[in-house]
Design a protein around this motif. Structure first.
Motif: not given
Length: 223
Positions: A22-31
């Protein structure tokens, strides 16, 4: 040995894995979202390493961690003194002694299987007796600091663009924006926790440690 390790620690390992995904998903989409905003403002996009060092990423991360650890710290403390009849998330107010939660740990001081702080006694035992709430409280304050630091960087960037002074971490704590970000998360955490406590009185999930046995009466705690 490995199979037994995964069996004995499966719940925490899966939850940790879900957190990392989930944190990786946050990183990619937030980026991507952050770069879209920068393009609209005529600013160059950030690389992922640059975004990881950017205040926006840590503001969003700390903001969410903060609310989760506050929720757990308050739940641990409130269940010491408050009750919900029939909920497996609460002690039974009519039978406080049956599960041994109020037993004096000093009675186990000579038990070789007791944790070291119990055998040690004194201030060490007192700290250990409250170590769960202390741990969650420390994680809450650490997360709040991450939220405030990251938020201050993002807030200051917008301030400077408008020709206004930047703010530091403590200055950001005094802004309405910081508290809006916090309260919007806190209210949802306390609502979900209240729902868990109340719904578990009347509804069941067979096989779950968070649920009473399916056939247990509503007013029982199902121990």
């Amino acid at each position: 040995m490995i199979r037994r390790f995964f069996r004995d620690n499966g719940l925490s390992l899966v939850l940790l894995g879900m957190f990392l995904l989930s944190w990786a998903g946050q990183l990619v989409t937030g980026h991507r979202d952050h770069n879209q905003e920068r393009r609209e403002l005529g600013k160059p996009p950030l690389t992922i390493p640059q975004y990881i060092c950017d205040g926006a990423f840590w503001q969003a991360t700390g903001e969410n961690w903060e609310s989760e650890f506050l929720q757990m710290a308050m739940f641990v403390l409130l269940t010491v003194i408050l009750f919900q009849k029939g909920s497996p998330e609460s002690r039974d107010p009519d039978d406080l002694e049956s599960d041994g939660l109020d037993a004096d740990p000093l009675e186990r001081r000579n038990d070789s299987n007791a944790p070291w702080p119990v055998r040690q006694g004194g201030i060490v035992l007192w700290v250990y007796s409250h170590s769960l709430s202390i741990s969650f409280a420390l994680l809450f304050f650490l997360s709040t600091a991450i939220h405030a630091k990251g938020g201050a960087l993002t807030y200051s960037e917008a301030q400077v663009a408008r020709g206004e002074p930047a703010v530091g971490m403590f200055g950001y704590l005094g802004t309405a924006r910081f508290w809006f970000e916090s309260f919007q998360n806190w209210q949802s955490e306390f609502l979900s926790l209240a729902a868990m406590v109340w719904l578990s009185v009347y509804f069941r999930e067979r096989g779950s440690a968070e649920s009473k046995p399916v056939a247990a009466p509503h007013d029982s705690h199902g121990e």
